[in-house]
Motif scaffolding. Structure first.
Motif, PDB file in Angstrom:
ATOM      1  N   TYR A 280     -13.936  -8.111 -15.508  1.00  0.00           N
ATOM      2  CA  TYR A 280     -14.981  -9.115 -15.768  1.00  0.00           C
ATOM      3  C   TYR A 280     -16.371  -8.488 -15.902  1.00  0.00           C
ATOM      4  O   TYR A 280     -17.323  -9.168 -16.248  1.00  0.00           O
ATOM      5  CB  TYR A 280     -14.971 -10.189 -14.683  1.00  0.00           C
ATOM      6  CG  TYR A 280     -13.687 -10.974 -14.677  1.00  0.00           C
ATOM      7  CD1 TYR A 280     -13.249 -11.605 -15.839  1.00  0.00           C
ATOM      8  CD2 TYR A 280     -12.894 -11.058 -13.543  1.00  0.00           C
ATOM      9  CE1 TYR A 280     -12.053 -12.296 -15.868  1.00  0.00           C
ATOM     10  CE2 TYR A 280     -11.694 -11.748 -13.564  1.00  0.00           C
ATOM     11  CZ  TYR A 280     -11.284 -12.370 -14.728  1.00  0.00           C
ATOM     12  OH  TYR A 280     -10.102 -13.053 -14.751  1.00  0.00           O
ATOM     13  N   MET A 281     -16.467  -7.207 -15.634  1.00  0.00           N
ATOM     14  CA  MET A 281     -17.737  -6.528 -15.904  1.00  0.00           C
ATOM     15  C   MET A 281     -17.983  -6.435 -17.411  1.00  0.00           C
ATOM     16  O   MET A 281     -19.128  -6.351 -17.852  1.00  0.00           O
ATOM     17  CB  MET A 281     -17.732  -5.118 -15.308  1.00  0.00           C
ATOM     18  CG  MET A 281     -17.680  -5.080 -13.790  1.00  0.00           C
ATOM     19  SD  MET A 281     -19.166  -5.782 -13.045  1.00  0.00           S
ATOM     20  CE  MET A 281     -20.306  -4.419 -13.291  1.00  0.00           C
TER      21      MET A 281
ATOM     22  N   ASP B 213       0.829  -1.207   0.000  1.00  0.00           N
ATOM     23  CA  ASP B 213       0.000   0.000   0.000  1.00  0.00           C
ATOM     24  C   ASP B 213       0.864   1.259   0.000  1.00  0.00           C
ATOM     25  O   ASP B 213       0.529   2.244  -0.666  1.00  0.00           O
ATOM     26  CB  ASP B 213      -0.940   0.009   1.211  1.00  0.00           C
ATOM     27  CG  ASP B 213      -2.184  -0.827   0.955  1.00  0.00           C
ATOM     28  OD1 ASP B 213      -2.460  -1.116  -0.228  1.00  0.00           O
ATOM     29  OD2 ASP B 213      -2.868  -1.189   1.929  1.00  0.00           O
TER      30      ASP B 213
ATOM     31  N   TYR C 196      -7.572   3.027   0.007  1.00  0.00           N
ATOM     32  CA  TYR C 196      -6.979   4.039   0.881  1.00  0.00           C
ATOM     33  C   TYR C 196      -7.404   3.778   2.315  1.00  0.00           C
ATOM     34  O   TYR C 196      -8.372   3.075   2.578  1.00  0.00           O
ATOM     35  CB  TYR C 196      -7.449   5.443   0.470  1.00  0.00           C
ATOM     36  CG  TYR C 196      -7.000   5.866  -0.909  1.00  0.00           C
ATOM     37  CD1 TYR C 196      -5.674   6.209  -1.161  1.00  0.00           C
ATOM     38  CD2 TYR C 196      -7.911   5.947  -1.955  1.00  0.00           C
ATOM     39  CE1 TYR C 196      -5.271   6.609  -2.424  1.00  0.00           C
ATOM     40  CE2 TYR C 196      -7.517   6.350  -3.216  1.00  0.00           C
ATOM     41  CZ  TYR C 196      -6.193   6.683  -3.450  1.00  0.00           C
ATOM     42  OH  TYR C 196      -5.799   7.081  -4.691  1.00  0.00           O
TER      43      TYR C 196
ATOM     44  N   GLU D 230       1.342   7.275  -6.570  1.00  0.00           N
ATOM     45  CA  GLU D 230       0.403   8.337  -6.940  1.00  0.00           C
ATOM     46  C   GLU D 230       1.033   9.720  -6.830  1.00  0.00           C
ATOM     47  O   GLU D 230       0.482  10.695  -7.342  1.00  0.00           O
ATOM     48  CB  GLU D 230      -0.863   8.254  -6.073  1.00  0.00           C
ATOM     49  CG  GLU D 230      -1.677   6.994  -6.376  1.00  0.00           C
ATOM     50  CD  GLU D 230      -2.987   6.938  -5.612  1.00  0.00           C
ATOM     51  OE1 GLU D 230      -3.307   7.888  -4.884  1.00  0.00           O
ATOM     52  OE2 GLU D 230      -3.685   5.916  -5.764  1.00  0.00           O
TER      53      GLU D 230
ATOM     54  N   ALA E 198     -21.249 -10.590 -19.829  1.00  0.00           N
ATOM     55  CA  ALA E 198     -20.039 -10.535 -19.002  1.00  0.00           C
ATOM     56  C   ALA E 198     -20.373 -10.401 -17.525  1.00  0.00           C
ATOM     57  O   ALA E 198     -20.033 -11.252 -16.715  1.00  0.00           O
ATOM     58  CB  ALA E 198     -19.151  -9.374 -19.458  1.00  0.00           C
ATOM     59  N   SER E 199     -21.060  -9.337 -17.172  1.00  0.00           N
ATOM     60  CA  SER E 199     -21.256  -9.029 -15.754  1.00  0.00           C
ATOM     61  C   SER E 199     -22.448  -9.755 -15.160  1.00  0.00           C
ATOM     62  O   SER E 199     -22.538  -9.906 -13.944  1.00  0.00           O
ATOM     63  CB  SER E 199     -21.478  -7.526 -15.578  1.00  0.00           C
ATOM     64  OG  SER E 199     -22.728  -7.153 -16.138  1.00  0.00           O
TER      65      SER E 199
ATOM     66  N   ARG F 100      -9.499   2.056  -5.638  1.00  0.00           N
ATOM     67  CA  ARG F 100      -9.120   3.444  -5.283  1.00  0.00           C
ATOM     68  C   ARG F 100      -9.938   4.461  -6.068  1.00  0.00           C
ATOM     69  O   ARG F 100      -9.436   5.537  -6.411  1.00  0.00           O
ATOM     70  CB  ARG F 100      -7.612   3.657  -5.509  1.00  0.00           C
ATOM     71  CG  ARG F 100      -6.761   2.770  -4.616  1.00  0.00           C
ATOM     72  CD  ARG F 100      -5.293   3.141  -4.649  1.00  0.00           C
ATOM     73  NE  ARG F 100      -4.629   2.584  -3.460  1.00  0.00           N
ATOM     74  CZ  ARG F 100      -3.521   3.083  -2.933  1.00  0.00           C
ATOM     75  NH1 ARG F 100      -2.944   4.136  -3.456  1.00  0.00           N
ATOM     76  NH2 ARG F 100      -2.990   2.536  -1.868  1.00  0.00           N
TER      77      ARG F 100
ATOM     78  N   ARG G 222       2.115   1.785  -3.429  1.00  0.00           N
ATOM     79  CA  ARG G 222       1.061   2.295  -4.308  1.00  0.00           C
ATOM     80  C   ARG G 222       0.732   3.754  -3.994  1.00  0.00           C
ATOM     81  O   ARG G 222       0.509   4.565  -4.904  1.00  0.00           O
ATOM     82  CB  ARG G 222      -0.183   1.414  -4.151  1.00  0.00           C
ATOM     83  CG  ARG G 222      -1.220   1.704  -5.192  1.00  0.00           C
ATOM     84  CD  ARG G 222      -2.343   0.693  -5.163  1.00  0.00           C
ATOM     85  NE  ARG G 222      -3.284   1.004  -6.226  1.00  0.00           N
ATOM     86  CZ  ARG G 222      -4.379   0.316  -6.470  1.00  0.00           C
ATOM     87  NH1 ARG G 222      -4.687  -0.726  -5.733  1.00  0.00           N
ATOM     88  NH2 ARG G 222      -5.200   0.661  -7.451  1.00  0.00           N
ATOM     89  N   ASP G 223       0.675   4.066  -2.692  1.00  0.00           N
ATOM     90  CA  ASP G 223       0.423   5.467  -2.302  1.00  0.00           C
ATOM     91  C   ASP G 223       1.501   6.381  -2.888  1.00  0.00           C
ATOM     92  O   ASP G 223       1.209   7.446  -3.429  1.00  0.00           O
ATOM     93  CB  ASP G 223       0.431   5.618  -0.772  1.00  0.00           C
ATOM     94  CG  ASP G 223      -0.811   5.025  -0.124  1.00  0.00           C
ATOM     95  OD1 ASP G 223      -1.804   4.783  -0.853  1.00  0.00           O
ATOM     96  OD2 ASP G 223      -0.775   4.785   1.093  1.00  0.00           O
TER      97      ASP G 223
END
Lengths: 792, 265
Positions: free
Chosen positions: A708-709, A123, B2, A130, B180-181, B41, A126-127
């Motif tokens: 996968y959406m 984390d 976060y 940014e 897909a979803s 995020r 990753r922070d």
């Protein structure tokens, strides 16, 4: 013959481990004092890197180090290499632009690596990422191949018109002559849709550097650890083999996408020596979508010339293939030698000519994905032959039968380099027609019609070439590596065995299948055999697992080593039994003096080898541990016939795959249950390509199917109960008489599905549908044709 | 994801006061949308106020001519409810086809309608069944609750506590899933309640769930699958994306409406 030997459907020894969550994957490994990496990736498909300011990020909590492309360049780190050199029509080599592990002057696809942040926690890394300020000057993106070929925007300055190469195969003049005398010419334009591999386990790696020994260790999710050691060590980081250990532990699926040497492996290994800490990186699923090499992505025009009776006279093919932003490890070989060399298919077409242009675009690299070139070829041929039957009013079964290579024509030299060693396409086709009750189809179509459904049937007959070999031929075609395999068979004192193989299992069940080979050879139960793979410190060498090569190329290496063990063990037995070695027979796990009842069990001989009290020590060494390398005589050529039935709901365009029959010739079958499972998996991916899966980038190069959406993976309820069987002509190119099985399902099936859908829609006048045949697309095709019918 | 402060509320009042004192707080119901959003995020709330410990927001009550479902009742519990199954089988059917078993075991009805995903199933049920959305402050008629894609008329510190569904004479739900979803590419609920015909559409509209008045009119005079299928929907205001054009969605609305009528009987 052993109860657990060749032909036994024993349960996979891997299953207990995998099904109970006890696999040992890269992300399960944690090293003492390990740090964590986050890779900062480009949000743009194409941009100039004006500056990368890491100062604020470097001061963020937990940050150990941040490196950019400039840091790697300053260290003289080489680019990521391509493993296969293709030549243009004019003999010049392909364009091979640089591929820096971390971008230096430009980013070339969404997800391209810009910087690595190494911190105490993931984390924190990753922070901090940014906080890196990157000044991008966004450039126009070249996404579709035609736009790219216009050269308006260059992915690489040193690749004019974004062309990687313009290659040809076959006899152009002979093919033109065939067309000149043809009674019929049938043409087709089609695309082979771009796929995203989606292995269950995302890519991951942990790098270590031991400064007291100067040794590097990289645990990584690869299908071929020795190849990674060779490519990364020799070409990228200049680390000699004895100072570089690559370990591929349990790997959760690859489908080709984990063959390639990826930038993250080099970045992590290099950085470990900078920070003197182990570094761990595991891709997020989003990164897998964005950065794992994709598959397929061809656009093809083809013409088939026929005489008045429907005999094929010639085939002419022009293909454009997308290689993405950089040449991945085998990106150049897939649309050439793994594709166009199979354009004869199962047919005795006398003249074939193909030309292939490959194109750089601002998309992630495209490389081998289950089938790699052969699905593209099979899809083209089987769509074209079906179209020919329809256009000429011929029966699609008879047209195929009329043109098939007959069993007495083997070995069969095709007009496109390959020589098929053996096969019997008419036989597998006949079996598939029978198993699918092809003759009874019209009754089923009628029954479906009463339920408001459109039913169709589709055929695909195919041959594929796998287990690429021999090395000399591959080398002559441009491969920058050998394609043999190695094995070590170590018999322990009490008669148990450890096999070290240079192939790698990431779901295929090698630990079971290879144990069965040893069980067969030594006449011992398979559970006395352990198969070890994946660690370059344990396995002498290997070329890994891809292209359905493991059993066909790696299996005979194991057999050779087993035979060496038996030869030595006979000498030991002869000494102890006080007989001449020529009088020792080995069968059913026993060494016998011919014509007597004097015998020694396998384990008695192995014990004597390690406790050499009564031993021919002047003639042979103690121990029972043998190595072998094996380079096959030829590819292996699996083939078969797939027949699919679908029902289309005309109100919604939804396609249901109702029945799927596959009869595959994979030569000798070692474990029928594993073979069936391999075919099932391949069929699921083939049905997935045909009706569900499709990668979409928008015109700016943003990946629209990045989760996968939006990216449709095949699920159990999308698939019917498959009817699969094998019917073998024993393989002729290796002593095990095996052929590959890992890819046949994905190679043979897509055209069977699409041909079935077109057959279902043909009463409405629909003649074409592209993959994936989504409900939206099918419905629109129905609308377009209904409109046309009404207008007529 | 976060960093954020996590608070588990023991009562509705606790939840509201925790949210009020947070800088940028969010209620956490089942988390089926919020948690993935945080993991990517895409959101950075200062506080998450977990509602899962509030007992009076869970459960299904049979009110005779209505059913009241606590906002924190999970989809699986609606799908397995005998009360829902006997009084509003269409609602049970809808709940049993939301997402996958993992989603149904965590996701809640209150979370679903507060989020008002334009492809979610429950908003269609609320609208077609003319449900009442009960909050800690007031009651919303269904037609007054939704306010466009991912938006409702809830105030910042307003908490859905329950949804009251009148028992209809007939109701049916038919969904054509996104391949897909598996969210609704188009989902249509049809219902007749107290003589009124209502038809709601999810998955298709740019502004989220909406009532298909043309189909309502057609079905009011002639409650039949053919009547629904015969309505040619306009594609104005419908979504168009890589999965479905607006024209295709418009067509699917009529088809799914006709199948919903068939299901309703």
């Amino acid at each position: 013959m052993s109860a657990t030997g060749i032909g036994a459907s024993i349960k996979r020894v891997e299953d207990l481990r995998f099904l109970t969550g006890n696999g040992h994957y890269t992300d399960d490994i944690n090293q003492l004092d390990q740090s964590h990496a986050w890779i900062l990736r480009s949000p743009h498909a194409h941009a100039k890197l004006n500056s990368v300011d890491t100062s604020k990020a470097a001061a963020a909590p937990g940050v150990i180090a941040i490196f950019t492309g400039a840091d790697m360049a300053a260290d003289g780190v080489g680019g990521i290499p391509c493993g296969w050199q293709i030549h243009n029509k004019d003999g010049s080599p392909m364009a091979e632009p640089g591929h820096p592990a971390l971008a230096v002057d430009k980013v070339r696809h969404v997800g391209d690596q810009v910087a690595i942040v190494i911190a105490e926690t993931r984390d924190q890394a990753r922070d901090a990422a940014e906080l890196i300020a990157v000044d991008y000057a966004v450039l126009p993106a070249a996404i579709d191949m035609d736009t790219a070929l216009s050269g308006a925007s260059l992915v690489h300055d040193d690749a004019p018109n974004n062309r990687c190469f313009d290659w040809e195969i076959g006899d152009r003049d002979a093919t033109e002559a065939a067309f000149a005398k043809a009674d019929h010419v049938v043409s087709i334009d089609l695309a082979n849709n771009r796929l995203i591999p989606n292995a269950m386990e995302p890519r991951a790696a942990i790098s270590e550097f031991d400064r007291s020994t100067g040794r590097y260790t990289l645990h990584t999710t690869t299908q071929n650890p020795h190849v990674i050691r060779l490519l990364m060590g020799a070409f990228v980081l200049q680390i000699p083999e004895h100072k570089l250990r690559i370990v591929a532990p349990d790997v959760g699926g690859g489908f080709g996408s984990k063959i390639f040497h990826y930038a993250e492996e080099a970045i992590l290994t290099w950085a470990a020596a900078k920070v003197h800490r182990p570094i761990k990186w595991t891709a997020e699923r989003s990164e897998s979508f964005m950065t794992d090499a994709h598959g397929r992505d061809h656009e093809t025009h083809a013409d088939l010339a026929l005489d008045k009776d429907g005999k094929f006279l010639g085939l002419r093919v022009a293909t454009k293939a997308n290689v993405g932003a950089y040449l991945s490890t085998f990106g150049s070989s897939v649309p050439t030698y793994l594709y166009a060399t199979l354009l004869a298919g199962v047919y005795a077409t006398p003249a074939i000519y193909a030309e292939v242009q490959t194109v750089f675009t601002n998309t992630v690299p495209v490389d081998a994905y289950r089938g790699a070139g052969r699905p593209e070829c099979t899809y083209l041929l089987e769509r074209l032959v079906t179209k020919a039957a329809r256009d000429l009013g011929m029966d699609p079964v008879e047209l195929r039968q009329k043109n098939m290579i007959q069993p007495d024509q083997y070995p069969y030299q095709t007009p496109v380099a390959l020589e098929y060693d053996c096969g019997d396409s008419p036989a597998t086709f006949a079996s598939a027609l029978k198993a699918s009750d092809y003759a009874g189809f019209e009754a089923r179509r009628g029954a479906a019609e009463k339920n408001g459904k459109l039913r169709g049937i589709g055929i695909s007959t195919y041959v594929e070439a796998c287990g690429i070999a021999p090395s000399a031929v591959a080398g002559a075609l441009g491969a920058r590596a050998g394609l043999y395999e190695s094995a070590q068979v170590r018999v322990h004192p009490t008669g148990s065995v450890t096999v070290y193989t240079g192939t790698h299992s990431h779901g295929q069940g090698h630990e079971t299948t290879f144990a069965q080979l040893v069980s067969e050879s030594f006449g011992i139960p398979a559970d006395l055999v352990e198969v070890s793979h994946g660690d370059t410190d344990q396995v002498q060498f290997g070329m890994g697992t891809y292209g359905s090569r493991s059993l066909a190329v790696g299996g005979p290496a194991i057999l050779k080593a087993c035979n060496k063990v038996i030869d030595k063990a006979k000498k030991i037995a002869a000494h102890i039994l006080e007989a001449d070695v020529s009088d020792i027979e080995f069968a059913d796990g026993k060494f016998t003096v011919v014509g007597t009842d004097k015998e020694m069990a396998f384990a008695e001989v192995s014990l004597a080898a390690y406790v050499p009290h009564n031993y021919p020590i002047e003639e042979i060494e103690p121990g029972l541990d043998e190595n072998a390398f094996y380079d096959p005589l030829n590819f292996s050529f699996p083939g078969g016939a797939h027949i699919c039935e679908v029902e289309v709901d005309p109100d919604t365009g939804h396609v249901e795959v109702i029945d799927f029959t596959a009869v595959d010739d994979v030569g000798r079958v070692v474990n029928p249950m594993i073979v069936e499972g391999q075919v099932h998996g391949g069929l699921a991916q083939g049905v997935g390509q045909a009706v569900l899966e499709g990668c979409v980038y928008d015109a700016d190069g943003q990946l629209l199917t990045g989760s996968y959406m939006d990216y449709t993976m095949p699920r159990a309820d999308d698939l019917p109960n498959f009817s699969v069987s094998t019917q073998g002509v024993m393989g002729a190119s290796n002593p095990l008489e095996v052929k590959g099985v890992g890819e046949v399902g994905a190679i043979g099936s897509p055209p069977a599905v699409i041909n079935a859908i077109i057959d279902a829609l043909s009463p409405l006048g629909v003649t074409d549908i592209s993959m994936p045949a989504t409900p939206n697309k099918v419905w629109q095709a129905i609308q377009a044709s209904s409109v046309r019918q009404a207008a007529e | 994801m976060y960093q954020f402060n996590y608070q588990k509320a023991g009562s509705q009042d606790d939840a509201v006061s925790a949210l009020s004192s947070a800088e940028d707080g969010k209620f956490l119901a089942g988390g089926m949308t919020l948690i993935p959003t945080l993991k990517q995020r895409l959101a950075q709330p200062s506080d998450l106020v977990d509602l899962s410990g509030i007992n009076d927001m869970v459960g299904i009550q049979d009110g005779g001519d209505s059913i009241t479902i606590g906002a924190m009742t999970r989809h699986v519990d609606v799908a397995n409810s005998d009360v829902v199954g006997s009084k509003i089988p269409a609602l049970q059917h809808l709940a049993s086809h939301i997402g996958d078993p993992q989603v149904r075991n965590r996701g809640t009805i209150g979370g679903s309608i507060a989020n008002n995903d334009p492809a979610a199933d429950y908003p269609a049920a609320v609208l077609a069944l003319n449900a009442t959305v009960i909050t800690n402050k007031r009651e919303f008629a269904a037609d007054d609750f939704f306010d466009g894609m991912f938006a409702t008329n809830l105030e910042e510190d307003e908490l859905i506590t329950a949804i009251r569904f009148p028992v209809p004479e007939k109701a049916g739900y038919a969904k054509f899933p996104n391949p897909a979803s598996r969210y609704a590419l188009v989902g249509v609920m049809v219902a007749q309640t107290g003589g009124e015909t209502r038809v709601s559409v999810t998955g298709a509209g740019q502004d989220g769930v909406f009532r298909a008045s043309d189909i309502e009119s057609a079905l009011s005079g002639n409650w039949s699958a053919e009547a629904a299928k015969g309505v040619k929907m306009s594609d104005d205001g419908l979504n168009s994306d890589i999965h479905a054009s607006a024209e295709y969605r418009a067509h699917l609305i009529s088809v799914m409406a006709s199948r919903a009528v068939d299901a309703a009987g």
